[in-house]
Design a protein around this motif. Structure first.
Motif, PDB file in Angstrom:
ATOM      1  N   VAL A  35       0.837  -1.199   0.000  1.00 21.69           N
ATOM      2  CA  VAL A  35       0.000   0.000   0.000  1.00 21.69           C
ATOM      3  C   VAL A  35       0.877   1.256   0.000  1.00 21.69           C
ATOM      4  CG1 VAL A  35      -1.713   1.312   1.311  1.00 21.69           C
ATOM      5  CG2 VAL A  35      -1.910  -1.167   1.137  1.00 21.69           C
ATOM      6  N   GLN A  36       1.903   1.264   0.839  1.00 23.09           N
ATOM      7  CA  GLN A  36       2.800   2.415   0.919  1.00 23.09           C
ATOM      8  C   GLN A  36       3.560   2.611  -0.389  1.00 23.09           C
ATOM      9  OE1 GLN A  36       5.826   2.045   3.918  1.00 23.09           O
ATOM     10  NE2 GLN A  36       6.453   4.176   3.756  1.00 23.09           N
ATOM     11  N   LEU A  37       4.056   1.524  -0.963  1.00 28.47           N
ATOM     12  CA  LEU A  37       4.815   1.620  -2.210  1.00 28.47           C
ATOM     13  C   LEU A  37       3.928   2.047  -3.371  1.00 28.47           C
ATOM     14  CD1 LEU A  37       7.084  -1.525  -1.834  1.00 28.47           C
ATOM     15  CD2 LEU A  37       7.732   0.866  -1.488  1.00 28.47           C
ATOM     16  N   GLU A  38       2.698   1.560  -3.373  1.00 23.88           N
ATOM     17  CA  GLU A  38       1.737   1.936  -4.406  1.00 23.88           C
ATOM     18  C   GLU A  38       1.548   3.457  -4.401  1.00 23.88           C
ATOM     19  OE1 GLU A  38      -2.888   0.792  -5.544  1.00 23.88           O
ATOM     20  OE2 GLU A  38      -2.082   0.228  -3.594  1.00 23.88           O
ATOM     21  N   SER A  39       1.432   4.021  -3.211  1.00 27.48           N
ATOM     22  CA  SER A  39       1.261   5.468  -3.068  1.00 27.48           C
ATOM     23  C   SER A  39       2.554   6.219  -3.398  1.00 27.48           C
ATOM     24  CB  SER A  39       0.821   5.781  -1.634  1.00 27.48           C
ATOM     25  OG  SER A  39       0.757   7.158  -1.436  1.00 27.48           O
ATOM     26  N   GLU A  40       3.675   5.726  -2.870  1.00 27.73           N
ATOM     27  CA  GLU A  40       4.966   6.395  -3.085  1.00 27.73           C
ATOM     28  C   GLU A  40       5.339   6.476  -4.560  1.00 27.73           C
ATOM     29  OE1 GLU A  40       9.729   5.667  -2.182  1.00 27.73           O
ATOM     30  OE2 GLU A  40       8.249   4.560  -1.005  1.00 27.73           O
ATOM     31  N   ALA A  44      -0.088   1.101  -9.912  1.00 28.04           N
ATOM     32  CA  ALA A  44      -1.101   0.136  -9.491  1.00 28.04           C
ATOM     33  C   ALA A  44      -0.472  -0.935  -8.604  1.00 28.04           C
ATOM     34  CB  ALA A  44      -1.740  -0.515 -10.714  1.00 28.04           C
ATOM     35  N   ARG A  45      -1.296  -1.544  -7.786  1.00 24.92           N
ATOM     36  CA  ARG A  45      -0.817  -2.585  -6.864  1.00 24.92           C
ATOM     37  C   ARG A  45      -0.151  -3.729  -7.617  1.00 24.92           C
ATOM     38  NH1 ARG A  45      -2.817  -4.270  -1.651  1.00 24.92           N
ATOM     39  NH2 ARG A  45      -3.447  -2.096  -1.521  1.00 24.92           N
ATOM     40  N   VAL A  46      -0.666  -4.090  -8.785  1.00 29.90           N
ATOM     41  CA  VAL A  46      -0.086  -5.186  -9.556  1.00 29.90           C
ATOM     42  C   VAL A  46       1.370  -4.881  -9.934  1.00 29.90           C
ATOM     43  CG1 VAL A  46      -0.913  -4.414 -11.821  1.00 29.90           C
ATOM     44  CG2 VAL A  46      -0.508  -6.834 -11.417  1.00 29.90           C
ATOM     45  N   THR A  47       1.684  -3.632 -10.168  1.00 37.77           N
ATOM     46  CA  THR A  47       3.055  -3.230 -10.509  1.00 37.77           C
ATOM     47  C   THR A  47       3.975  -3.430  -9.307  1.00 37.77           C
ATOM     48  OG1 THR A  47       2.160  -1.618 -12.064  1.00 37.77           O
ATOM     49  CG2 THR A  47       4.460  -1.337 -11.425  1.00 37.77           C
ATOM     50  N   VAL A  48       3.505  -3.033  -8.128  1.00 37.89           N
ATOM     51  CA  VAL A  48       4.287  -3.221  -6.903  1.00 37.89           C
ATOM     52  C   VAL A  48       4.486  -4.715  -6.647  1.00 37.89           C
ATOM     53  CG1 VAL A  48       4.256  -2.934  -4.391  1.00 37.89           C
ATOM     54  CG2 VAL A  48       3.552  -1.045  -5.873  1.00 37.89           C
ATOM     55  N   ARG A  49       3.449  -5.491  -6.863  1.00 37.33           N
ATOM     56  CA  ARG A  49       3.545  -6.940  -6.624  1.00 37.33           C
ATOM     57  C   ARG A  49       4.562  -7.601  -7.538  1.00 37.33           C
ATOM     58  NH1 ARG A  49      -2.795  -8.237  -5.304  1.00 37.33           N
ATOM     59  NH2 ARG A  49      -2.640  -7.549  -3.146  1.00 37.33           N
ATOM     60  N   LYS A  50       4.649  -7.140  -8.784  1.00 37.23           N
ATOM     61  CA  LYS A  50       5.665  -7.678  -9.705  1.00 37.23           C
ATOM     62  C   LYS A  50       7.069  -7.364  -9.196  1.00 37.23           C
ATOM     63  CE  LYS A  50       3.212  -7.696 -14.115  1.00 37.23           C
ATOM     64  NZ  LYS A  50       3.178  -7.124 -15.471  1.00 37.23           N
ATOM     65  N   ALA A  51       7.269  -6.161  -8.683  1.00 35.04           N
ATOM     66  CA  ALA A  51       8.573  -5.769  -8.151  1.00 35.04           C
ATOM     67  C   ALA A  51       8.935  -6.620  -6.933  1.00 35.04           C
ATOM     68  CB  ALA A  51       8.575  -4.284  -7.781  1.00 35.04           C
ATOM     69  N   VAL A  52       7.977  -6.808  -6.025  1.00 35.67           N
ATOM     70  CA  VAL A  52       8.216  -7.618  -4.826  1.00 35.67           C
ATOM     71  C   VAL A  52       8.469  -9.070  -5.209  1.00 35.67           C
ATOM     72  CG1 VAL A  52       7.178  -8.468  -2.687  1.00 35.67           C
ATOM     73  CG2 VAL A  52       6.949  -6.054  -3.306  1.00 35.67           C
ATOM     74  N   ARG A  53       7.728  -9.573  -6.191  1.00 32.76           N
ATOM     75  CA  ARG A  53       7.928 -10.959  -6.640  1.00 32.76           C
ATOM     76  C   ARG A  53       9.350 -11.151  -7.178  1.00 32.76           C
ATOM     77  NH1 ARG A  53       3.569 -12.453 -10.355  1.00 32.76           N
ATOM     78  NH2 ARG A  53       4.622 -10.984 -11.706  1.00 32.76           N
ATOM     79  N   ALA A  54       9.851 -10.168  -7.933  1.00 33.24           N
ATOM     80  CA  ALA A  54      11.214 -10.265  -8.464  1.00 33.24           C
ATOM     81  C   ALA A  54      12.230 -10.354  -7.324  1.00 33.24           C
ATOM     82  CB  ALA A  54      11.516  -9.065  -9.355  1.00 33.24           C
ATOM     83  N   LEU A  55      12.038  -9.555  -6.272  1.00 31.95           N
ATOM     84  CA  LEU A  55      12.954  -9.591  -5.136  1.00 31.95           C
ATOM     85  C   LEU A  55      12.806 -10.899  -4.352  1.00 31.95           C
ATOM     86  CD1 LEU A  55      12.621  -5.906  -3.923  1.00 31.95           C
ATOM     87  CD2 LEU A  55      14.470  -6.922  -5.247  1.00 31.95           C
ATOM     88  N   ARG A  56      11.599 -11.431  -4.293  1.00 36.14           N
ATOM     89  CA  ARG A  56      11.380 -12.715  -3.624  1.00 36.14           C
ATOM     90  C   ARG A  56      12.116 -13.820  -4.383  1.00 36.14           C
ATOM     91  NH1 ARG A  56       6.186 -12.372  -2.894  1.00 36.14           N
ATOM     92  NH2 ARG A  56       5.626 -13.244  -4.910  1.00 36.14           N
TER      93      ARG A  56
END
Length: 78
Positions: A35-40, A44-56
């Motif tokens: 939520v914080q990254l989406e705002s920062e 869209a949330r899906v974009t943040v989730r792709k970034a987090v998935r790459a780091l995972r």
């Protein structure tokens, strides 16, 4: 943040998060708030989730269902 039009936004966000982890700004066990990254990053949330998935996938982030994503204890990228 100004985005490079030649690279996907999620990849650029992952690069920023990776740098924050490497510099210690995000220490081990730090909660990665979608939520914080989406705002920062104003994406869209899906974009943040792709970034987090790459780091995972790199082993830098661990996701626990029902709790969230956290910086991994031992950074596999080092």
């Amino acid at each position: 943040m100004e985005y490079d039009p030649t690279q996907p936004k999620w990849q650029q966000i992952a690069d920023v998060l990776r740098e924050r982890i490497n510099s210690g700004e995000y220490p081990p066990q730090h909660l990665i708030s979608e939520v914080q990254l989406e705002s920062e990053f104003e994406v869209a949330r899906v974009t943040v989730r792709k970034a987090v998935r790459a780091l995972r996938e790199e082993g830098r982030v661990v996701t626990t269902p029902g709790m969230g994503s956290f910086v991994a204890e031992s950074d596999a990228g080092e």
